[in-house]
Design an enzyme around this catalytic site. Structure first.
Site, PDB file in Angstrom:
ATOM      1  N   TRP A 159      48.773 -10.481  -0.584  1.00  0.00           N
ATOM      2  CA  TRP A 159      49.916 -11.384  -0.708  1.00  0.00           C
ATOM      3  C   TRP A 159      49.407 -12.687  -1.307  1.00  0.00           C
ATOM      4  CZ3 TRP A 159      51.626 -15.023   3.631  1.00  0.00           C
ATOM      5  CH2 TRP A 159      52.859 -15.616   3.335  1.00  0.00           C
ATOM      6  N   ASP A 218      47.504  -9.383   9.656  1.00  0.00           N
ATOM      7  CA  ASP A 218      48.782  -9.910   9.207  1.00  0.00           C
ATOM      8  C   ASP A 218      49.789  -8.765   9.280  1.00  0.00           C
ATOM      9  OD1 ASP A 218      50.881 -11.313   8.163  1.00  0.00           O
ATOM     10  OD2 ASP A 218      49.980 -11.678   6.196  1.00  0.00           O
ATOM     11  N   LYS A 272      61.326  -9.268   7.983  1.00  0.00           N
ATOM     12  CA  LYS A 272      61.700  -7.985   7.385  1.00  0.00           C
ATOM     13  C   LYS A 272      62.323  -7.033   8.403  1.00  0.00           C
ATOM     14  CE  LYS A 272      59.628  -9.139   3.435  1.00  0.00           C
ATOM     15  NZ  LYS A 272      58.910 -10.363   3.799  1.00  0.00           N
TER      16      LYS A 272
END
Length: 440
Positions: free
Chosen positions: A168, A249, A285
């Site tokens: 990311w 993460d 999400k």
């Protein structure tokens, strides 16, 4: 006019003169910041802006990392609607500050969700948790905590974190901003459009003992390529053997496979093995709460005494950063996590989202194979269904992605990453035909 009055008048005239004609050696605010360059625009937000400005009726946005329903619209989860209604009609809810570390009923339930209800660390009160500004805030809090308290010097290390190549994009900025140097480690293999497991294990073996590695818990962003359970076991073995520190993460728990427990298996494996770790957690999400910014950071301590000290210090850092986290989104998630009825509804909603994305993977692959579309490196299109989660690395090169944007109005990043959530039954055939056209 008296001398005193004359002096006062002269002083006032001088003030007016200086105001109208400032000295050239007086530095204005414009001069102070004259050296500040214009920052480049964020590539994803720039892509979205270009998509919105496009008037082509069949345009498709495959760049944004947010779920869309089969009509390409944002989807508010039914469970979120129920929780919101209950929250808004609860007479006990006020608008007072939350504690510095967040809503306790949220952070404790979030820890159980990622570490497991049967977590030994939770049972032994060895988990320090704080509420964060979604996953970005969790990563920043983790980076700040490591910069302040990880004993890089004592271990003979430079302050550094190993990040998968690719990762990311925000990871690099977050750690660089607190003085921790990002170092790439091998992860993705362009030739196989899959995991470079030999490269990954080689990096774990060659990094100095005690090094910090950031790992994606599931649904790796941006590739969609995850290690198998057996490979995770080997990775955990290397962490234990070399005394490496794991920073997980987790932005897609449940959203990846549709199964909350399956998507947490890597984190729980490391916790069971006693490997030192921090866990960054986001509910953007999997709960569809993108704008509410709901997240958490969990630190697993060695014992109760150490955990208390860790919690006290992360609290001090949190106070200076945001003082107190926002309440609304955390209250929503807390209701969902702590209510058996709402939790069951959430599991159904997660299955709906994950199932639709899996269906789109299958349809896109079937169409490309049906057209006989030349695949990247001649490896076929199986990687479309082998990858997991919101994103897929198609293997398309920058020339092909540029053609998709300019000729077909299909917006995606230059590296060939697409958001599977942008596909639906109305546009998947159009996208497949466009990919076929740019691949020949």
């Amino acid at each position: 006019m008296s001398p005193k009055s004359s002096n006062a008048a002269s002083s006032r005239l001088n003030q007016v003169s200086h105001h109208l004609h400032p000295r050239k050696d007086t530095m204005s605010s414009a001069d102070i910041f004259a050296q500040v360059p214009l920052a480049p625009p964020d590539s994803i937000f720039q892509l979205t802006a270009a998509y919105k400005a496009d008037t082509f009726p069949q345009k498709v946005n495959l760049g944004v990392g947010a779920y869309r329903d089969n009509d390409g619209k944002p989807w508010t989860l039914p469970v979120v609607k129920k929780a919101t209604e209950a929250l808004l009609t609860d007479p006990t809810v006020d608008h007072e500050y939350l504690p510095i570390t967040g809503l306790p009923e949220f952070t404790s339930a979030a820890a159980k969700l990622i570490l497991g209800a049967d977590s030994k660390a939770i049972a032994e009160n060895r988990v320090a948790s704080i509420q964060t500004i979604s996953g970005t805030g969790a990563n920043h809090a983790a980076a700040l905590f490591l910069a302040r308290w990880y004993d890089f010097v004592g271990k003979g290390l430079e302050p550094a974190v190993y990040l998968s190549n690719p990762t990311w994009a925000n990871h690099h900025a977050i750690f660089s901003n607190v003085g921790i140097k990002p170092i790439d480690y091998a992860y993705y293999s362009p030739s196989t459009i899959g995991l470079d497991f030999p490269g990954l294990t080689s990096a774990l073996k060659s990094a100095p003992k005690g090094s910090v590695f950031l790992l994606h818990a599931c649904a790796h962003n941006p590739t969609g390529v995850d290690p198998t359970p057996e490979q995770w076991e080997q990775v955990a073995n290397l962490f234990a053997e070399r005394g490496l520190f794991a920073l997980f993460d987790c932005a897609y728990q449940g959203f990846a496979s549709g199964d909350l427990n399956r998507d947490a298996q890597a984190v729980r494996l490391f916790e069971r093995r006693g490997i030192p770790l921090l866990v960054c957690q986001s509910f953007a999400k999997n709960a569809g709460l993108y704008g509410e910014r709901v997240g958490a950071l969990h630190i697993v301590g060695r014992d109760i005494d150490q955990t208390k000290r860790l919690f006290s210090q992360i609290s001090v850092l949190q106070r200076s950063e945001i003082s107190n986290p926002p309440a609304f989104g955390a209250r929503l998630v807390a209701r969902v996590l702590n209510s058996p009825e709402l939790f069951a509804q959430w599991e159904q909603d997660i299955s709906t989202m994950a199932g639709r994305i899996i269906d789109m993977r299958q349809k896109l692959r079937a169409l490309l194979e049906g057209y006989g579309t030349p695949s990247p490196g001649g490896k076929g299109w199986k990687h479309v269904t082998e990858q997991i989660g919101m994103f897929s690395f198609t293997g398309l090169n920058p020339t092909q992605t540029q053609a998709l944007v300019e000729k077909h109005h299909i917006y995606l990043t230059k590296n060939g990453r697409i958001s599977m959530a942008g596909l639906n039954s109305h546009n998947v055939e159009y996208v497949a035909k466009a990919i076929d056209a740019v691949s020949r």
